[in-house]
Design an enzyme around this catalytic site. Structure first.
Site, PDB file in Angstrom:
ATOM      1  N   SER A  16     -14.825 -29.278  25.550  1.00 50.59           N
ATOM      2  CA  SER A  16     -14.990 -29.497  26.705  1.00 50.59           C
ATOM      3  C   SER A  16     -16.536 -28.842  27.382  1.00 50.59           C
ATOM      4  CB  SER A  16     -14.306 -30.001  27.804  1.00 50.59           C
ATOM      5  OG  SER A  16     -13.871 -28.807  28.303  1.00 50.59           O
ATOM      6  N   HIS A  33      -6.616  -4.668  -3.025  1.00 48.02           N
ATOM      7  CA  HIS A  33      -7.074  -3.956  -1.790  1.00 48.02           C
ATOM      8  C   HIS A  33      -7.471  -2.475  -2.150  1.00 48.02           C
ATOM      9  CE1 HIS A  33      -7.543  -2.771   2.283  1.00 48.02           C
ATOM     10  NE2 HIS A  33      -6.143  -2.162   2.635  1.00 48.02           N
ATOM     11  N   ASP A  45       0.961  -1.269  -0.043  1.00 51.65           N
ATOM     12  CA  ASP A  45      -0.007   0.119   0.074  1.00 51.65           C
ATOM     13  C   ASP A  45       0.835   1.231   0.118  1.00 51.65           C
ATOM     14  OD1 ASP A  45      -2.306  -1.374   0.171  1.00 51.65           O
ATOM     15  OD2 ASP A  45      -2.619  -1.505   2.247  1.00 51.65           O
TER      16      ASP A  45
END
Length: 338
Positions: free
Chosen positions: A251, A107, A82
């Site tokens: 769990s 992007h 960028d």
């Protein structure tokens, strides 16, 4: 929301084009090689001093200077960092653009924050895979793909969306699904995710948990396994089936402990700070800060990098990962072509 797949895209329009991919890093190598193997006419554009020039040639790509690549091509994908794009655009891309060319981005940063303002007679699109380049390349070779976002910023030619879909298909994205967005939303959500959750938030949470256990007298090795190593196991469950999949798989003790204690860590104050981070992204102040930091020689970035390198979790992690032979094989495989 419409999701586009293989049948929604065709290569016809893109196959008639000359394509230049600028950069041969993580995304650059994946886009260029995947497109070439999809039958497209592709070259790679690099500086003559680039460390990846020979790597691209050895991978079978035609390599040109950035200026020559842009002059030759009529579809130009900018896959440079960028912070480097504006300088390269001003010096080597803009002078060689032609009316009717298409500029593509992976992007939206430089378009959204107006670091790059293309001429009105140039099409502007984005194809953003939602995964790192090595994954874009690996899944393509495996016959699958990484989901992509596409966006159209300028469409004087009237066919830019079709080009974006064809590009996404060429890199494997339509095998997984493609969603249409815009440069603004892609940029702001991407930056926020990186800063608040993926890179910033998760790293600070891991370090804070590690430090809490070590300061309480527990072995750094135990703290590393609990706060860093096992994070991948949980993230993989999120990836496979969201929060429900994770809670189903752990769990009952872990499920109850997590659901009853997590909100004590991520509080209203945390969310308030997240909103502040989002505001800094939306109003452009983060972009200005980052570009000023880069132009000043990155003094704060280098300081932060040094602090991270010297954190005890990195020392302990390097020792423990040395016991995990399977990681070396995986990392070596991922580095090919990057």
């Amino acid at each position: 929301m419409k999701v586009y797949y293989e049948q929604d895209a065709n290569f016809g329009l893109l196959k008639s084009k000359k394509i230049a991919v600028l950069g041969f890093g993580s995304q650059g190598h994946a886009h260029s090689l995947n497109l070439k193997e999809s039958g497209m006419n592709v070259c790679v554009g690099l500086r003559t001093t680039s460390a990846t020039w020979e790597k691209a040639k050895n991978a079978g790509m035609e390599v040109k200077t950035v200026a020559d690549a842009v002059n030759w091509a009529n579809v130009i994908m900018i896959l440079l960092p960028d912070q480097n794009q504006k300088e390269v655009y001003d010096k080597e891309i803009a002078p060689n653009l032609k009316a009717g060319d298409t500029l593509a981005f992976g992007h939206g940063f430089n378009i959204h924050y107006k670091q790059i303002v293309p001429p009105a007679d140039v099409n502007v699109m984005m194809i953003a895979p939602k995964g790192p380049g090595h994954l874009v390349r690996r899944t393509f070779l495996e016959g699958t793909g990484v989901p992509c976002l596409i966006a159209v910023h300028q469409d004087p030619g009237g066919k830019t969306k079709e080009l974006a879909l064809a590009w996404a298909k060429g890199i494997g994205g339509t095998r997984a699904g493609v969603i249409e967005t815009n440069f603004k939303d892609e940029t702001e959500t991407d930056l926020f995710g990186e800063q608040a959750v993926l890179c910033g938030g998760s790293a600070e949470l891991i370090k804070a948990g590690f430090e809490t256990l070590v300061q309480a007298g527990y072995s750094p090795e135990l703290a590393y396994f609990e706060c860093m190593h096992e994070m991948k196991l949980i993230v993989d469950l999120y990836y496979e089936g969201g929060l429900s999949r994770m809670n189903y798989s752990v769990s009952d003790t872990a499920e109850y402990g997590g659901m009853s204690r997590g909100s004590r860590l991520i509080t209203a104050d945390t969310k308030k700070e997240m909103k502040k981070i989002l505001t800094e992204i939306q109003d452009g102040s983060f972009a200005k800060e980052w570009l000023a930091e880069y132009n000043a020689g990155m003094p704060n970035m280098n300081k932060l990098r040094k602090e991270n390198r010297e954190h005890i979790i990195e020392e302990v992690g390097a020792k423990l990962r040395g016991m995990m032979s399977w990681l070396f094989k995986k990392n070596k495989k991922e580095e090919v072509g990057v």
